[in-house]
Design an enzyme around this catalytic site. Structure first.
Site, short mmCIF file in Angstrom:
data_model
loop_
_atom_site.label_atom_id
_atom_site.label_comp_id
_atom_site.label_asym_id
_atom_site.label_seq_id
_atom_site.Cartn_x
_atom_site.Cartn_y
_atom_site.Cartn_z
CE1 TYR A 201 21.32 -46.97 93.59
CE2 TYR A 201 20.31 -45.82 91.72
CZ TYR A 201 20.34 -46.14 93.07
OH TYR A 201 19.36 -45.64 93.91
CE1 TYR A 229 15.15 -47.48 95.47
CE2 TYR A 229 13.69 -49.12 96.43
CZ TYR A 229 14.77 -48.26 96.54
OH TYR A 229 15.47 -48.19 97.72
CG PHE A 294 19.18 -54.76 98.07
CD1 PHE A 294 19.99 -55.80 97.67
CD2 PHE A 294 18.06 -54.44 97.30
CE1 PHE A 294 19.69 -56.53 96.51
CE2 PHE A 294 17.76 -55.15 96.14
CZ PHE A 294 18.58 -56.20 95.74
CD GLU A 295 18.75 -47.00 96.80
OE1 GLU A 295 17.58 -46.84 97.22
OE2 GLU A 295 19.55 -46.06 96.68
CB ILE A 296 18.39 -52.95 91.81
CG1 ILE A 296 19.32 -53.92 92.56
CG2 ILE A 296 18.70 -52.98 90.31
CD1 ILE A 296 19.15 -55.38 92.16
#
Length: 412
Positions: A201, A229, A294-296
């Site tokens: 995500y 991450y 913000f994180e992927i």
């Protein structure tokens, strides 16, 4: 049956002792404010965002023909989604964020959007949101049992603790929904039925900006390069908001030391050189964290037995409500302890802003931000940057591909 008088007295004394203990911990320090004097200010000699910035190393997956077309059922997209926890009243601010991310990235790759709310979305919200993307939009409500305040949280103690937090200058202390949001983002979002079949995500919040064209599939980059991450901004947190988070973490590790990753980021989490007052107020935690607006990320990490056990321990301790533990420090501590630090990626090439901080690289693909600028706020905000510690203890993965080597120090 009415509670007998001795039991009522015992319960009252227990609560009073807890409040006194919390008050004592929090009053070891003064309220949060810009600090001068003894604390070391940022030792940033040269921000690496001033160096030319290209793309991360191959393999990178790009658009070729219709391989990422929105209606292509056999597209090159993988199990991933853009994810936003958002309220109906935040629609305009979310549209601004969507427009930026669609313009710079998703109009090429057409990954689905997943919107989650603690109440049902209005038809107006759903209709307006769908106008701003060709990709599929999914709208979901948080299960009541995921959002509710846990049964073991004492309402009176919550109010008393919030009063102390407010006195210490901690924002949102009395806003119960903020505490619920932090808890949900920490340990429950990945359990939502809408995400059970997802592996990756990209978290997107209302009122953020994206500045740089990104021409590769970031989710496939994460998978192909074995990254868990991805972050853009690396900050210090307010120590007044989490005085017992690190002691509780140490309690957990006392029984679960085997969960520590071999190549962990413990030194980044426990640095006492650069902001010694932070480590003092928190009993050992530097307060460095990835800014999680913000994180992927790979959802498998949050689903792991190690993370779930850690979250459950913190949840029972009550600090999501009696203090203001945020998902950013909780996620960051867990990553720093239980994951190989080489699997954590700085998305240097993704220009980003969440007021008042930036990640703005030096790239011809970026427009609308000043290269190397960390904040457009007051000058003292520059020392909130914790990247120097990350580079000191973990390294700068971009340095070897940059024409100018990064020169950063953290501490004397």
């Amino acid at each position: 049956m009415p509670m007998q008088r001795p039991i009522r007295l015992l319960a009252g004394c227990t609560m009073a002792l807890f409040v006194l203990l919390l008050y004592s911990i929090m009053h070891n320090s003064s309220p949060a404010k810009p600090s001068g004097g003894t604390e070391k200010v940022a030792d940033m000699i040269r921000d690496p965002n001033l160096d030319d910035t290209g793309e991360p190393p191959e393999p990178l997956h790009r658009v070729q023909g219709n391989n990422y077309a929105p209606d292509n059922k056999n597209s090159d997209r993988i199990n991933a989604t853009l994810l936003s926890l958002v309220r109906n009243e935040e629609m305009k601010d979310l549209v601004q964020s969507m427009q930026d991310l669609e313009r710079t990235w998703n109009h090429k790759f057409n990954y689905p959007w997943t919107f989650i709310n603690d109440v049902p979305f209005t038809e107006e919200f759903k209709t307006e949101i769908q106008k701003h993307t060709k990709a599929e939009c999914r709208f979901h409500t948080i299960p009541e049992e995921h959002w509710a305040v846990p049964s073991w949280i004492n309402e009176e103690l919550f109010v008393e603790s919030a009063n102390i937090l407010k006195e210490q200058g901690v924002q949102y202390a009395h806003m119960k929904s903020y505490h619920q949001m932090c808890r949900w983002n920490s340990g429950l979002f990945y359990k939502h039925p809408a995400l059970l079949d997802m592996q990756y995500y990209w978290r997107v919040e209302p009122k953020v900006h994206f500045f740089c064209d990104v021409d590769y599939d970031v989710f496939r980059y994460m998978r192909d390069h074995n990254k868990t991450y991805g972050f853009t901004v690396n900050l210090y947190d307010s120590p007044e908001s989490l005085p017992t988070l690190w002691p509780e973490t140490m309690k957990f590790l006392a029984d679960n030391n085997h969960l520590l990753a071999d190549n962990n980021a413990m030194k980044w989490l426990t640095d006492k050189e650069r902001r010694p007052e932070h480590a003092h107020k928190t009993k050992g935690y530097s307060t460095c964290h990835f800014w999680s607006n913000f994180e992927i990320a790979n959802l498998d990490f949050w689903r792991s037995p190690a993370y779930q056990a850690y979250f459950d321990h913190l949840d029972r301790a009550g600090g999501f409500f009696y203090e203001r533990w945020g998902d950013a420090p909780v996620h960051s501590i867990a990553l720093g302890l239980f994951e190989d630090a080489r699997k954590i990626h700085w998305f240097k090439d993704i220009g980003y802003q969440h007021i008042p901080f930036f990640n703005c690289p030096n790239s011809p693909k970026c427009r609308g931000c000043v290269k190397g600028r960390f904040t457009d706020g007051e000058a003292w905000l520059n020392k909130e940057d914790c990247r120097p510690n990350w580079f000191k203890y973990i390294g700068n993965e971009w340095a070897d591909t940059s024409p100018n080597k990064v020169e950063l120090t953290a501490g004397g």
